[in-house]
Design a protein around this motif. Structure first.
Motif, short mmCIF file in Angstrom:
data_model
loop_
_atom_site.label_atom_id
_atom_site.label_comp_id
_atom_site.label_asym_id
_atom_site.label_seq_id
_atom_site.Cartn_x
_atom_site.Cartn_y
_atom_site.Cartn_z
N ASN A 2 3.21 -24.24 -3.97
CA ASN A 2 4.48 -24.93 -3.71
C ASN A 2 4.31 -25.94 -2.57
O ASN A 2 4.78 -27.07 -2.65
N VAL A 6 5.19 -29.94 -2.77
CA VAL A 6 6.24 -30.49 -1.91
C VAL A 6 5.65 -31.56 -0.98
O VAL A 6 6.23 -32.64 -0.80
N ARG A 9 4.95 -34.77 -2.92
CA ARG A 9 6.14 -35.59 -3.19
C ARG A 9 6.61 -36.32 -1.95
O ARG A 9 6.95 -37.50 -2.00
N LYS A 10 6.58 -35.62 -0.83
CA LYS A 10 7.05 -36.26 0.41
C LYS A 10 6.10 -37.38 0.83
O LYS A 10 6.52 -38.45 1.25
N LEU A 13 6.58 -40.45 -1.27
CA LEU A 13 7.77 -41.18 -0.80
C LEU A 13 7.42 -41.99 0.44
O LEU A 13 7.80 -43.17 0.56
N THR A 14 6.66 -41.36 1.36
CA THR A 14 6.27 -42.05 2.60
C THR A 14 5.42 -43.28 2.29
O THR A 14 5.61 -44.34 2.87
N LEU A 91 5.25 -28.58 10.74
CA LEU A 91 4.55 -28.38 9.48
C LEU A 91 3.81 -27.04 9.49
O LEU A 91 3.86 -26.28 8.52
N MET A 92 3.14 -26.78 10.61
CA MET A 92 2.31 -25.58 10.68
C MET A 92 3.12 -24.30 10.86
O MET A 92 2.63 -23.21 10.61
N ALA A 94 6.04 -23.92 9.32
CA ALA A 94 6.76 -23.69 8.06
C ALA A 94 5.93 -22.72 7.22
O ALA A 94 4.72 -22.66 7.37
N PRO A 95 6.60 -21.96 6.34
CA PRO A 95 5.84 -20.97 5.56
C PRO A 95 5.02 -21.60 4.43
O PRO A 95 5.32 -21.41 3.26
N VAL A 96 4.03 -22.39 4.79
CA VAL A 96 3.12 -22.98 3.79
C VAL A 96 1.68 -22.76 4.24
O VAL A 96 1.41 -22.64 5.43
N ARG A 97 0.78 -22.73 3.26
CA ARG A 97 -0.64 -22.56 3.59
C ARG A 97 -1.23 -23.90 4.00
O ARG A 97 -0.85 -24.94 3.45
#
Lengths: 255, 327
Positions: A2, A6, A9-10, A13-14, A91-92, A94-97
């Motif tokens: 995920n 995500v 996509r961001k 956009l950037t 970013l770090m 947030a619950p993402v790997r």
């Protein structure tokens, strides 16, 4: 994955709203337009061979610009900017790997880069309708040349992500990347020539051949030949640099 | 909900030194300390940004190092400086963050709307993040912390750099959030902590110096000050005041008005000698014109806990550095 999707996509956009991306596109197409004008005039006169044409196009200075400078310019902000502004912390935490974020950023840069290239295929299409070529433009070499360019660039972009993860200075990240791209294009070829003089070792030559991306490009992809060992080399390079980037990003937690 | 045990973090020097505390579900805990005390470092360990050098921390039962991802899912974090992508619109930024935090696509719009409403930023939803004022940016950060509706909020100096009105709004938002979330928020602004939190943790030079409800902590550590003016001689007043248990007083003096004496004292921390002093004055038949007891402020407490200990530590260091005198 995920996080990767995500982030992808961001980042897309950037890239789309960033003036740097559009400046790159403008410079690239201006240059390519001039080259095409020159080449069509030349070919129109010579009634040239389409294979030679493809090869000539991909040895052009606009291609060199895209290979040497653009991967670094696209990726310089990936992590360096996040660190400079402090958004890396958000970013770090947030619950993402970490790996997901790295893949997302690399994929976005690669896709945007491919999007920059894509309209250039239309320029080739124009030729088919003009009185420039004796025969139809062969689809094979064009496809292989684009594939080769895509693979090479994916690897350079993966290196660009790694360079960006090493520093919080955006310009330094770009510079590191440009130096690497330049070295990869020039050094292995030079070394191969030196080894040719010094006597031949099969393995060294094989290794140098793999790294000599420009001659691989010229002798194989631009002629419509796809060598799986070269494809594996580029994909391996992508994975290697993405792995290094992930390690580098993760190690920043410790600092 | 938050448990920290013997947590130590060392960079070049020791930033946090064996601190332990717990925050229960539904509590609003203020994390108080001067700049550089170790608040942000502790918070960064809790949010998984820094690993601890030693010790452990758990967020909703998840070890922040072993189960970092699960721990991070329970937290909404507002860093001290809210760094956000200036090229995105506020609503785009929040949708991105909601997606990153795993809010399902169908619920994302609702989640973003709700977070913007809670942080009171609907009026800047379409503005570029880079163009909003600092106060709004802080609230955009708060909306980000809220967007996935996490049970725990960790807010690092949520009001730093804001003007009084903006501060009041943020405080109000935090108070409103207290009903649904467990909140740990750091600050070096005392009024804020006192207004909002039910409990405070005081950290100084990396160590935890106090833990408890703010009023109780203050009264436990700093004595009430007592001021008496009565119709008698200084000597009579002295006698009565000095005999009051739990009260230390200075020598009584004649008051400006003839026939009156005045005296000041400090009660022992935790003691309230008002009643005893009143009884003694009554028993001695002294007419009291004024008996004023002032409750110490958190500021006095903070000064005592931090500056006082600085002086103490400096004195200790000086003693160590001084050459020994051999007789």
């Amino acid at each position: 994955m995920n996080g990767a999707w995500v982030t992808f996509r961001k980042e897309m956009l950037t890239y789309c709203v960033s003036p740097v991306s559009w400046m790159i596109a403008v410079v690239f197409y201006l240059l390519r337009g001039f080259e095409l004008t020159f080449l069509t005039q030349w070919f129109g006169y010579q009634r040239g061979d389409p294979d030679v044409f493809v090869s000539a196009t991909y040895n052009s200075s606009s291609t060199a610009l895209m290979v040497m400078f653009v991967p670094g310019l696209l990726t310089m902000r990936c992590f360096a900017e996040e660190r400079r502004t402090g958004s890396m912390e958000m970013l770090m935490t947030a619950p993402v790997r970490d790996g997901g974020v790295v893949i997302g950023k690399w994929l976005a840069a690669t896709m945007f880069y491919a999007l920059l290239w894509l309209p250039s295929a239309l320029l080739l299409h124009v030729l088919e309708y003009g009185p420039f070529l004796d025969t139809d433009l062969a689809f094979g070499p064009v496809f292989a040349a684009y594939l080769g360019m895509f693979l090479l660039s994916s690897m350079l972009i993966a290196f660009g992500c790694f360079a960006s993860s090493l520093t919080d200075n955006v310009l330094l990240a770009a510079l590191l990347s440009i130096v690497f791209d330049f070295a990869l294009m020039r050094v292995p070829g030079q070394l191969a020539a030196q080894f040719g003089d010094l006597g031949d070792s099969y393995y060294v030559r094989e290794l140098l051949d793999k790294f000599d991306v420009m001659s691989n490009f010229r002798d194989w992809f631009a002629r419509g030949l796809i060598d799986t060992s070269q494809v594996a080399f580029y994909l391996g390079g992508v994975m290697f640099f993405l792995f290094l980037t992930t390690v580098s990003v993760a190690s920043r937690r410790v600092a | 909900m938050i448990r920290v045990s013997e947590l130590t973090k060392r960079f070049d020097k020791l930033a946090v030194d064996r601190i332990s505390f717990e925050v229960a579900r539904g509590e609003v805990v203020g994390f108080l300390g001067p700049n550089g005390a170790g608040k942000t470092t502790t918070i960064r360990v809790l949010t998984g940004y820094h690993p601890a050098t030693s010790g452990k921390a758990w967020i909703a039962g998840h070890d922040v190092e072993q189960a970092s991802l699960q721990a991070r899912q329970q937290i909404g974090y507002l860093p001290e400086n809210v760094p956000i992508y200036p090229e995105l619109r506020v609503v785009e930024f929040l949708r991105y963050r909601a997606a990153l935090k795993g809010v399902p696509a169908k619920q994302r719009r609702l989640a973003v709307d709700r977070a913007m409403q809670k942080a009171d930023i609907q009026d800047v939803a379409r503005k570029l993040v880079g163009n909003v004022s600092r106060g709004y940016r802080q609230r955009v950060g708060l909306a980000d912390a809220l967007v996935a509706n996490p049970p725990i909020l960790i807010l690092d100096e949520p009001t730093s750099g804001l003007d009084p009105n903006q501060r009041r709004r943020i405080k109000q938002v935090v108070r409103d959030l207290a009903a649904e979330h467990t909140i740990l928020f750091s600050s070096h602004i005392l009024g804020e902590v006192q207004d909002v939190s039910s409990r405070i943790l005081v950290i100084h030079r990396g160590t935890l110096r106090a833990d408890g409800p703010p009023d109780e902590l203050v009264l436990r550590a700093v004595g009430r000050s007592v001021h008496v003016t009565a119709r008698c001689t200084p000597g009579q007043l002295d006698e009565v005041v000095r005999g009051t248990p739990g009260l230390r007083s200075e020598a009584a003096e004649p008051a400006k008005q003839d026939g009156y004496a005045t005296c000041q004292g400090t009660a022992e921390p935790g003691a309230d000698p008002t009643q005893a002093l009143g009884d003694r004055l009554l028993a001695a038949g002294i007419a009291v014109r004024e008996l004023r007891v002032s409750v110490p402020t958190l500021e006095e407490y903070f000064t005592l806990m931090t500056e006082g200990s600085d002086r103490h530590e400096e004195a200790a260091l000086a003693a160590v550095a001084a050459p020994e005198v051999h007789s």
